[in-house]
Motif scaffolding. Sequence first.
Motif, short mmCIF file in Angstrom:
data_model
loop_
_atom_site.label_atom_id
_atom_site.label_comp_id
_atom_site.label_asym_id
_atom_site.label_seq_id
_atom_site.Cartn_x
_atom_site.Cartn_y
_atom_site.Cartn_z
N VAL A 1 -1.67 0.86 -10.74
CA VAL A 1 -2.12 -0.40 -11.34
C VAL A 1 -2.42 -0.19 -12.82
O VAL A 1 -2.02 -1.00 -13.68
CB VAL A 1 -3.36 -0.94 -10.61
N LEU B 1 -6.36 -8.88 0.18
CA LEU B 1 -5.92 -9.18 -1.18
C LEU B 1 -5.14 -8.02 -1.79
O LEU B 1 -4.16 -8.22 -2.50
CB LEU B 1 -7.14 -9.51 -2.04
N LEU B 2 -5.56 -6.78 -1.48
CA LEU B 2 -4.80 -5.62 -1.93
C LEU B 2 -3.42 -5.60 -1.29
O LEU B 2 -2.42 -5.23 -1.92
CB LEU B 2 -5.54 -4.33 -1.58
N PHE C 1 -1.54 -8.00 -0.56
CA PHE C 1 -0.62 -9.00 -1.14
C PHE C 1 -0.54 -8.90 -2.66
O PHE C 1 0.00 -9.80 -3.30
CB PHE C 1 -1.05 -10.41 -0.73
N SER C 2 -1.10 -7.82 -3.22
CA SER C 2 -1.13 -7.68 -4.68
C SER C 2 -0.17 -6.58 -5.12
O SER C 2 -0.12 -5.51 -4.52
CB SER C 2 -2.55 -7.34 -5.16
N GLU C 3 0.58 -6.87 -6.17
CA GLU C 3 1.43 -5.87 -6.79
C GLU C 3 0.64 -5.16 -7.88
O GLU C 3 -0.37 -5.67 -8.38
CB GLU C 3 2.67 -6.54 -7.39
N THR D 1 1.07 -4.91 -10.90
CA THR D 1 0.95 -5.67 -12.15
C THR D 1 -0.15 -6.73 -12.08
O THR D 1 -0.57 -7.25 -13.12
CB THR D 1 2.29 -6.35 -12.47
N GLN D 2 -0.61 -7.06 -10.88
CA GLN D 2 -1.63 -8.11 -10.72
C GLN D 2 -3.02 -7.48 -10.77
O GLN D 2 -3.71 -7.35 -9.77
CB GLN D 2 -1.39 -8.85 -9.39
N ASN E 1 -6.27 -9.40 -9.42
CA ASN E 1 -6.39 -9.40 -7.97
C ASN E 1 -6.98 -8.09 -7.45
O ASN E 1 -7.81 -8.07 -6.54
CB ASN E 1 -5.03 -9.65 -7.32
N VAL E 2 -6.53 -6.99 -8.04
CA VAL E 2 -7.02 -5.68 -7.62
C VAL E 2 -8.50 -5.52 -7.96
O VAL E 2 -9.29 -5.04 -7.15
CB VAL E 2 -6.18 -4.56 -8.28
N ALA F 1 -10.47 -7.66 -5.58
CA ALA F 1 -10.43 -7.10 -4.22
C ALA F 1 -11.41 -5.94 -4.07
O ALA F 1 -12.15 -5.86 -3.07
CB ALA F 1 -9.01 -6.64 -3.90
N HIS G 1 0.97 -1.01 0.94
CA HIS G 1 0.63 -2.39 1.30
C HIS G 1 0.50 -2.56 2.81
O HIS G 1 -0.30 -3.38 3.29
CB HIS G 1 1.70 -3.35 0.74
#
Length: 739
Positions: free
Chosen positions: A362, A417-418, A420-422, A424-425, A428-429, A432, A492
């Motif tokens: 990340v 949330l992790l 469904f998070s890439e 780059t997001q 969100n990380v 989460a 994921h």
Amino acid sequence: MENVKYNLRLAFGTGIVTLSLFLVLIVGYAQALKSYRQLSTDAVMAQTEATRLGIEQVLKSGVPLSEIAGLNLVLQPIVKSDASVIGLTLLSGSEVIYRAGEEGDKDSVIAIALNNKFSQIGTLNVFLSQDKLEQQVTSSFKPMMWVIFILLFIFIGSVLRSRERAVYLTSFSVVFFAMTVCVMMLVGSLYRDGLQSKAISLADIVSYRLSPVLEYDIGRDMITGVDSMLDHFRRANPELASIAVYKSRHLVANSIDANSMGHMIVDTGGLEYAFPTAGGGEVRLSYQAEMVIGQLAQVLKNFAILFFACGLVCFAFIRLLSGEMGKCTKDQVLERLKPLFLGAVLMESLMAPILPQFLSSVADANGLGATASSLFFALYFLGFALTLLPAARLIEAFDIRQVLFFGIVLSTVGCGLLGFSEPTQMFNVILARFISGAGQALIFISVQGYILRFSDKSNKTQAAGIIVFCFNAGFISGAAIGALLASYFGDHGIFTISAVIGGAMCLFSLILPSMKGNGGSDGTLLSNMKAMASDSLRLIKVPAFIRTMVLVGIPTKAALTGIVSFAVPLLLAEKGISKESIGQVLMTYAAIVLLVSYKVGPWVDKQGSSKTALTLGSFLAGGALVVMAIAFSMNQSWLIVLLTMVAMLLMGASHGLINAPVVTHVVNSTAQQQESDSSVAATYRFLERLGHVSGAIIVGQLLQWFPVEQALMAVAVFFVIAAVSFMVFDRQHALEAKS
């Protein structure tokens, strides 16, 4: 009514057994697929390497790549070497000279450079299909579904035959062990098939290169250099112990590794493979016994760890069904708390072997450095620390079960949330990790609230051990299972599994009794925060309190988050260590903490002083970091894992010596102050969280400034200095002698 309860218990037990058996099956499938992929890739690589040598021999004689005759005959053995090969291309610059089959995913291609005497003039690309390998392994595992069905039938039948609750535990143990043995045998069988497939490929290479000798009546005394050629081939494939070529049962050429165990046991037929060739010839080869035994030992080790990890989780749930009917309500509530809290810890610890690497990705994806990675990691502990005090107020003002449920929901949302998070997001990380920490704090305080309300003198010892046991057991199980599943499900997938576990724990929490709060008798949240701040200001002026906090408490928690949870998984991954080994290293730490914590209480009581335990614990932490620094200076993977595991043993022993005695030490050291024991303990535990929050940040910054070995040695020096300072300046022995 009794029959309804009995049927519900049976359904619950069957569900647990089903999930347990599928967990064993999934991990076995992942292990089999991993080893089968490796053997298939090795077989293709061996065939490709032999082809490269043949082509380059022609190229070095001056023949252009496009003018080599018979390329079809040379390249087709690669396509036939393994079912995973779906095609290949031979390139001269950007021009395609030869194509067979189809081009697959660029991530599953073996690219081999072809050189003449001066430079690279071509590339051989071999395309592999992972789907075909999965289909082969899947077809082998399909019959295991019948095994699960039969074992479930046995479990249900044994439970229906007896109404005694103890039958649940006995039946589960037998069924779980039987499933583990069946899957281990299947994985071993697939590994054997992979070895045979690889042996066929290697034998084809040898027979192809010696085809003129085998097809024509050429005696051994008429040819030279064949033995040296086989020696070169064996050394290029170090897994081989011996190669021998026969013509009409007469030896043509052979090559044997005299230092190998393999040739010593070839006569048993256990490691030898014989394949007929054209012209009445035969190729016999044997594998290195060390390699085969090592691979099988790795599989057995993983399954032994899986059995132990699953056992800790599943047996906690099964014990609910095996409990005695005569237990009082208080004991029943405490029994229900164990699997729930263990499952809540499992939800978070399942991500431990992969989370530092994910957070680093990340940081890299957003153009940030290692420091940002440690900041992301610390967000969980920041959310945990900031929620502790409000959580204590919430369980007094509201239904404790509702607070617990909300905490599990928050932690579940964080894991989901992790999932469904890439990388780059980043937002969100960040969100989460923070809400996961807040959720786990609510869970911790709620479980602690239940323990306080449902324990008395008759079960106080049992209640006090619930948090210690369940936290470490959950960490052990999560680290082991998460590492074994990560190679198949990916990051994921593990995050999603954690969220699913959280959802199950939400439902499980409903079996706990509803407990209304005390109506806020302890004051408002603001007044509690002011009281905690006031207590903190008074206590940090007490030399004994601040000395213990700075020299022992905060460094210990910083080592837990900064070294054990953050640096070790990250550094091992950078060294190329498998996720399974990373999980097992973390599992070692938690197991030793659990063992030492159980033994240290009576030892401290017998010694009459907690100072000895705290000093020894700090010295052990310094020693652990020294061993760790040596480990990461090594190049061999097995030695890195071994030394890191030793370091984790020492670190676990260190924290086991400190975790419980440090509170006793703080309380005894401040006995002359006008503070209650509970106030001192609560204030200490709150301030101690500074180590949780700062640990990853400090260690991450050190790793950015200095090489790994120097950073770890610097932290080790700090612990040694802290231990010496604490030993010299702490006056507990003197105070105890006077009292």
